[in-house]
Scaffold this motif. Structure first.
Motif, mmCIF file in Angstrom:
data_model
loop_
_atom_site.group_PDB
_atom_site.id
_atom_site.type_symbol
_atom_site.label_atom_id
_atom_site.label_comp_id
_atom_site.label_asym_id
_atom_site.label_seq_id
_atom_site.Cartn_x
_atom_site.Cartn_y
_atom_site.Cartn_z
ATOM 1 N N ASP A 279 0.825 -1.215 0.000
ATOM 2 C CA ASP A 279 0.000 0.000 0.000
ATOM 3 C C ASP A 279 0.864 1.272 0.000
ATOM 4 O OD1 ASP A 279 0.755 -0.809 2.599
ATOM 5 O OD2 ASP A 279 -0.840 0.354 3.526
ATOM 6 N N HIS A 280 2.187 1.124 -0.089
ATOM 7 C CA HIS A 280 3.092 2.280 -0.173
ATOM 8 C C HIS A 280 3.946 2.227 -1.438
ATOM 9 C CE1 HIS A 280 2.202 3.595 3.992
ATOM 10 N NE2 HIS A 280 1.833 2.320 4.067
ATOM 11 N N ILE A 281 4.302 1.010 -1.847
ATOM 12 C CA ILE A 281 5.155 0.834 -3.027
ATOM 13 C C ILE A 281 4.346 0.370 -4.235
ATOM 14 C CG2 ILE A 281 5.782 -1.622 -2.743
ATOM 15 C CD1 ILE A 281 8.703 -0.796 -3.273
ATOM 16 N N GLY B 140 5.229 7.073 7.808
ATOM 17 C CA GLY B 140 4.866 5.753 7.285
ATOM 18 C C GLY B 140 3.999 5.027 8.299
ATOM 19 N N ASP B 141 4.185 3.722 8.415
ATOM 20 C CA ASP B 141 3.354 2.960 9.351
ATOM 21 C C ASP B 141 4.031 2.754 10.696
ATOM 22 O OD1 ASP B 141 0.956 2.720 8.022
ATOM 23 O OD2 ASP B 141 1.698 1.082 6.780
ATOM 24 N N THR B 142 5.122 3.485 10.948
ATOM 25 C CA THR B 142 5.611 3.593 12.319
ATOM 26 C C THR B 142 4.493 4.220 13.151
ATOM 27 O OG1 THR B 142 7.899 3.813 11.625
ATOM 28 C CG2 THR B 142 7.328 4.740 13.783
ATOM 29 N N GLY C 59 0.903 7.491 8.409
ATOM 30 C CA GLY C 59 0.798 6.693 7.195
ATOM 31 C C GLY C 59 -0.576 6.674 6.554
ATOM 32 N N HIS C 60 -1.641 6.682 7.364
ATOM 33 C CA HIS C 60 -2.973 6.451 6.777
ATOM 34 C C HIS C 60 -4.102 7.250 7.416
ATOM 35 C CE1 HIS C 60 -1.428 3.130 4.410
ATOM 36 N NE2 HIS C 60 -0.883 2.612 5.482
ATOM 37 N N ASP C 61 -3.800 8.310 8.119
ATOM 38 C CA ASP C 61 -4.792 8.978 8.965
ATOM 39 C C ASP C 61 -5.640 9.985 8.179
ATOM 40 O OD1 ASP C 61 -6.152 10.370 10.969
ATOM 41 O OD2 ASP C 61 -4.489 10.174 12.377
HETATM 42 ZN ZN LIG Z 1 0.539 1.093 5.188
#
Ligand SMILES: [Zn+2]
Length: 301
Positions: A132-134, A220-222, A275-277
């Motif tokens: 979902d990022h690359i 990112g998803d950190t 990352g996704h908010d």
């Molecule tokens: Zn993600």
């Protein structure tokens, strides 16, 4: 007995947080110095495309919170400089992948604008190698052109399984030379990559200091949601363990989240980009700190 077991499992999967492992260094003074260590002025504008929306129980993404659903957005960012150059951060994913993973809406116009922006970018970087990022990089119809601009780290290149079910092309044929760096790497004036293995082995965060001094941290998803940082709670084990295929180093992620929290305390103006908010993205757009939609034009300050 059964109830106790179930209760224990529920706690372990959704409510328990993590203890930090080795301390993570995130020093804004150092980042500013490194960001200014190459000639040229920083970017003037940061744009966002929101490609897909998925509703997910918040507790899956921020352990120990509530079961109400939040808007998880797959997004791409375009960091634009006054001289027309640009850097793409994250590439979200194509429609098929989005729908397969539960997206209820997908913006094909955003996909087209992102493809066009990738063709013109000076560099394309990803916070990590998950699909979902690359995905945009792997699935763009202009793959050779995009890979010629891609700056992928050695750790990302070494983890193609992290992008599954998406497949990587033969990198030798595409002439990709992986980037090797230790802790920090200045990519362009004002743009610094921060190595942050934890959520995945190829995870990194990206610090951006605009020409006017405003500072952004792409996490990112950190930290998929802002509340991962504000509450210092990481994703629940339901999504970070072998149960879902990806196994995070939870202690490393916790140390990173705590370091970001401390950086925010010392510099409350730091703009955190999770990352996704979806809610935080809209807030930043409303504040004028992100511009909605890739302009694709040379920008004059
Ligand atoms: Zn993600």
């Amino acid at each position: 007995m059964l109830i106790a077991l179930l209760g224990g499992a529920l706690f372990w999967l959704f409510y328990s947080n993590a203890a930090p492992s080795a301390k993570f260094a995130l020093d804004l003074g150092e980042l500013r110095r490194v960001a200014g260590s190459v000639p040229g002025s920083g970017p003037t504008r940061i744009e966002i495309e929101q490609l897909s929306h998925t509703m997910v129980p918040k507790i899956a993404i921020v352990s120990g919170t509530g079961w109400g659903k939040i808007d998880m957005v797959r997004a791409s960012y375009r960091v634009a400089f006054a001289d027309g150059r640009s850097i793409i951060i994250d590439t979200a994913n194509a429609e098929g992948f989005a729908k397969r993973f539960g997206a209820f809406s997908y913006d094909n116009g955003a996909w087209q604008r992102m493809i066009a922006a990738m063709d013109k970018a000076a560099a394309i970087v990803v916070t990590h190698e998950h699909g979902d990022h690359i995905g945009g990089l792997l699935e763009t119809p202009h793959r050779a052109a995009a890979f010629a601009r891609a700056v992928l780290t050695q750790e990302q290149v070494d983890d193609p399984a992290g992008s599954e079910p998406l497949q990587w092309p033969d990198l030798r044929a595409l002439n990709l030379r992986p980037l090797r760096y230790d802790r920090l790497h200045v990519l362009a004036p004002g743009v610094v990559l921060i190595k942050a293995a934890g959520h995945s082995t190829g995870s990194q965060m990206i610090y951006v200091r605009r020409a006017d001094g405003r500072e952004y941290l792409f996490m990112g998803d950190t930290a998929s949601l802002l509340d991962n940082v504000l509450l210092q709670r990481i994703r629940s084990r339901y999504v970070t363990s072998w149960l879902r295929g990806h196994q995070d180093d939870r202690g490393a992620v916790m140390a990173q989240v705590m370091a970001i929290h401390a950086a925010l305390q010392s510099q409350p103006d730091l703009i955190l980009v999770p990352g996704h908010d979806g809610q935080q993205m809209q807030h930043l757009i409303d504040q004028g700190l992100l511009v909605s939609g890739f302009s694709g034009q040379a920008l004059v300050k």
